[in-house]
Design a protein around this motif. Sequence first.
Motif, short mmCIF file in Angstrom:
data_model
loop_
_atom_site.label_atom_id
_atom_site.label_comp_id
_atom_site.label_asym_id
_atom_site.label_seq_id
_atom_site.Cartn_x
_atom_site.Cartn_y
_atom_site.Cartn_z
N LEU A 203 37.98 33.58 41.91
CA LEU A 203 37.22 33.76 43.14
C LEU A 203 37.92 34.68 44.14
O LEU A 203 37.49 34.78 45.29
CB LEU A 203 36.97 32.39 43.81
CG LEU A 203 36.17 31.38 42.99
CD1 LEU A 203 36.15 30.03 43.68
CD2 LEU A 203 34.73 31.88 42.79
N ARG A 204 39.01 35.32 43.72
CA ARG A 204 39.74 36.17 44.67
C ARG A 204 40.40 37.34 43.95
O ARG A 204 40.66 37.26 42.75
CB ARG A 204 40.80 35.36 45.42
CG ARG A 204 41.76 34.63 44.50
CD ARG A 204 42.94 34.05 45.26
NE ARG A 204 42.69 32.77 45.89
CZ ARG A 204 42.89 31.58 45.32
NH1 ARG A 204 43.30 31.51 44.06
NH2 ARG A 204 42.68 30.48 45.98
N ALA A 205 40.68 38.40 44.68
CA ALA A 205 41.43 39.53 44.13
C ALA A 205 42.87 39.10 43.88
O ALA A 205 43.39 38.20 44.56
CB ALA A 205 41.39 40.70 45.11
N LYS A 206 43.53 39.74 42.92
CA LYS A 206 44.90 39.37 42.59
C LYS A 206 45.84 39.42 43.80
O LYS A 206 46.62 38.49 44.00
CB LYS A 206 45.41 40.26 41.45
CG LYS A 206 46.78 39.86 40.93
CD LYS A 206 47.08 40.41 39.55
CE LYS A 206 47.02 41.90 39.46
NZ LYS A 206 47.55 42.42 38.18
N PRO A 207 45.78 40.45 44.65
CA PRO A 207 46.69 40.48 45.80
C PRO A 207 46.44 39.36 46.81
O PRO A 207 47.29 39.11 47.67
CB PRO A 207 46.44 41.85 46.45
CG PRO A 207 45.80 42.66 45.38
CD PRO A 207 45.00 41.71 44.56
N ALA A 208 45.29 38.69 46.72
CA ALA A 208 44.97 37.61 47.67
C ALA A 208 45.40 36.24 47.16
O ALA A 208 45.19 35.22 47.83
CB ALA A 208 43.47 37.60 47.96
N VAL A 209 46.02 36.16 45.98
CA VAL A 209 46.48 34.86 45.44
C VAL A 209 47.58 34.30 46.35
O VAL A 209 48.53 35.01 46.69
CB VAL A 209 47.00 35.03 44.00
CG1 VAL A 209 47.66 33.75 43.49
CG2 VAL A 209 45.85 35.42 43.07
#
Length: 429
Positions: A23-29
Amino acid sequence: MKKVLSIILGGGAGTRLYPLTKLRAKPAVPVAGKYRLIDIPVSNCINSEIFKIYVLTQFNSASLNRHIARTYNFTGFNEGFVEVLAAQQTPENPNWFQGTADAVRQYLWLMEEWDAEEYLILSGDHLYRMDYRQFIQRHRETGADITLSVIPIDERRASDFGLMKIDDSGRIIDFSEKPKGEALIKMRVDTSVLGLSKEQAQQQPYIASMGIYVFKKEVLFKLLREAVERTDFGKEIIPDASKDYNVQAYLFDDYWEDIGTIEAFYHANLALTQQPQPPFSFYDEKAPIYTRARYLPPSKLLDCHVTESIIGEGCILKNCRIQHSVLGVRSRIESGCIIEESLLMGADFYQASVERQCNVEKGDIPVGIGTDSIIRGAIIDKNASIGHDVKIINKDNVQEADREGQGFYIRSGIVVVLKNAVIPDGTII
């Protein structure tokens, strides 16, 4: 550093980090209880006095957009910005980003509006602290067209990386992708040329790329416009350019971890709790890692036993045992729980006591970890509702499993509970 423009590659679909990237872009983990992966390279840029920063992404970018918009606002007195550039269709190019180089190529029209002499290209899923001023200084001093940041590697790990060979001046003359046997021996170099001591150079006779590059402006534009079929920096653009251009190596001899897989991500987070000295520290006043200010209250621990752990702000823990774990913001742990060697990402919101009580009376499970539950060797994503007397312990030692319908996956033996998942009372995983 006013003449430097930074481009952070947000990565592709993040399949190696799935389901954290569902549910999120990798940089937003989320990482380390309160940060996001993107905060690492952006903070390194700010600490290096580089304030023009683009982030390229194309998958699930809503949460990344939200985080960056809320976090990085520079005053109107300089030209600083942190801006997300998502893949878009244009009359010239109707395709998605085809690779790291193609992502930059599609936005060259925007990049050339800035009066920049060097372009710093970074990755969005690495954990490290680096002063890019020294990196760029080396690039300028050697008159390089391209400079790669490299790490020294010992023989045991060398075959896991793309390796490079340098001459006596530090210029890169050869590349080899994950070589083994005779091919590996051929890639040995004298790493003392780049600044290692003789003893270190003997122990670490290989160099591997960190996926961090500095390009001269005209070189970057020429390479990307001439060879449109080449879509990747590390595999195509830079190896081909080394024949005709001055491609230099810059040695980075400090902690660096690629946390692009579930296993690496899990271990890198738990390593932050190590005593007496974790491999990476967020406690550096001279080079802080920035993130969104949430204005949360302090964490409340009621009769708890906590060892070797990180507790984010705004948590409420009741009569529980926490050992070698990382708890994210707004984590809620009820009485009788045991959390061991686990990463809990916390929650995006608080549930009022009345709402939680109503949920329990209706048979619904409130957000957080319910009473008498045991969690061991797991990652619990945000807003998960774990019921009473649940055991998430991977009792059968399963290495890989897809149980999306039941709210979890298993990757490399690590149970990953999905964001917003509900795990019923008495469940055993």
